[in-house]
Design a protein around this motif. Sequence first.
Motif, PDB file in Angstrom:
ATOM      1  N   SER A 142      -9.125  -2.092   3.918  1.00  0.00           N
ATOM      2  CA  SER A 142      -7.791  -1.945   4.485  1.00  0.00           C
ATOM      3  C   SER A 142      -6.843  -3.032   3.983  1.00  0.00           C
ATOM      4  O   SER A 142      -5.638  -2.855   3.989  1.00  0.00           O
ATOM      5  N   GLN A 165       1.411   6.650  -6.806  1.00  0.00           N
ATOM      6  CA  GLN A 165       0.354   7.573  -7.190  1.00  0.00           C
ATOM      7  C   GLN A 165       0.771   9.033  -7.007  1.00  0.00           C
ATOM      8  O   GLN A 165       0.209   9.913  -7.637  1.00  0.00           O
ATOM      9  N   ARG A 166       1.769   9.267  -6.175  1.00  0.00           N
ATOM     10  CA  ARG A 166       2.316  10.620  -6.015  1.00  0.00           C
ATOM     11  C   ARG A 166       3.400  10.901  -7.057  1.00  0.00           C
ATOM     12  O   ARG A 166       3.992  11.976  -7.059  1.00  0.00           O
ATOM     13  N   LYS A 201      -8.206   3.703  -7.149  1.00  0.00           N
ATOM     14  CA  LYS A 201      -8.738   4.332  -5.936  1.00  0.00           C
ATOM     15  C   LYS A 201      -9.026   3.267  -4.887  1.00  0.00           C
ATOM     16  O   LYS A 201      -9.754   2.320  -5.146  1.00  0.00           O
ATOM     17  N   PHE A 202      -8.424   3.413  -3.727  1.00  0.00           N
ATOM     18  CA  PHE A 202      -8.701   2.538  -2.598  1.00  0.00           C
ATOM     19  C   PHE A 202      -9.889   3.116  -1.844  1.00  0.00           C
ATOM     20  O   PHE A 202      -9.850   4.271  -1.440  1.00  0.00           O
ATOM     21  N   PHE A 232       2.079   1.733  -3.484  1.00  0.00           N
ATOM     22  CA  PHE A 232       1.010   2.277  -4.322  1.00  0.00           C
ATOM     23  C   PHE A 232       0.820   3.770  -4.057  1.00  0.00           C
ATOM     24  O   PHE A 232       0.688   4.556  -4.990  1.00  0.00           O
ATOM     25  N   ASP A 233       0.812   4.147  -2.787  1.00  0.00           N
ATOM     26  CA  ASP A 233       0.633   5.561  -2.445  1.00  0.00           C
ATOM     27  C   ASP A 233       1.767   6.401  -3.028  1.00  0.00           C
ATOM     28  O   ASP A 233       1.529   7.472  -3.596  1.00  0.00           O
ATOM     29  N   ALA A 234       3.001   5.916  -2.884  1.00  0.00           N
ATOM     30  CA  ALA A 234       4.151   6.642  -3.432  1.00  0.00           C
ATOM     31  C   ALA A 234       4.081   6.706  -4.959  1.00  0.00           C
ATOM     32  O   ALA A 234       4.355   7.741  -5.570  1.00  0.00           O
ATOM     33  N   LYS A 267      -1.618   4.497 -11.313  1.00  0.00           N
ATOM     34  CA  LYS A 267      -1.787   5.926 -11.073  1.00  0.00           C
ATOM     35  C   LYS A 267      -3.237   6.325 -10.835  1.00  0.00           C
ATOM     36  O   LYS A 267      -3.508   7.321 -10.181  1.00  0.00           O
ATOM     37  N   ARG A 291       0.841  -1.202   0.000  1.00  0.00           N
ATOM     38  CA  ARG A 291       0.000   0.000   0.000  1.00  0.00           C
ATOM     39  C   ARG A 291       0.873   1.248   0.000  1.00  0.00           C
ATOM     40  O   ARG A 291       0.571   2.228  -0.693  1.00  0.00           O
ATOM     41  N   GLN A 292       1.976   1.231   0.754  1.00  0.00           N
ATOM     42  CA  GLN A 292       2.893   2.375   0.764  1.00  0.00           C
ATOM     43  C   GLN A 292       3.495   2.585  -0.627  1.00  0.00           C
ATOM     44  O   GLN A 292       3.637   3.726  -1.075  1.00  0.00           O
TER      45      GLN A 292
END
Length: 74
Positions: A67, A14-15, A62-63, A10-12, A59, A7-8
Amino acid sequence: MSDAFLRQLFDAAQRGDGDAIGSILDIFKPMIYKNSCINGCFDGDCFQELCIKFIYCIKNFKFTNISDITRYFN
């Protein structure tokens, strides 16, 4: 690999973190490669197109209200 670590990534990604995108591609490369075979032969163009589409999906994914990231991979 833990769900939290993925998840981290993916978040990175997407940024716009290129290293995170590369790491996710490395994780899923065997699956992309497997799906790039047509009639039992590897197709490099198909592989490239799947990688491009995969990056687009990373990119734009959407989550929502979940969780456990592994639920998306079933």
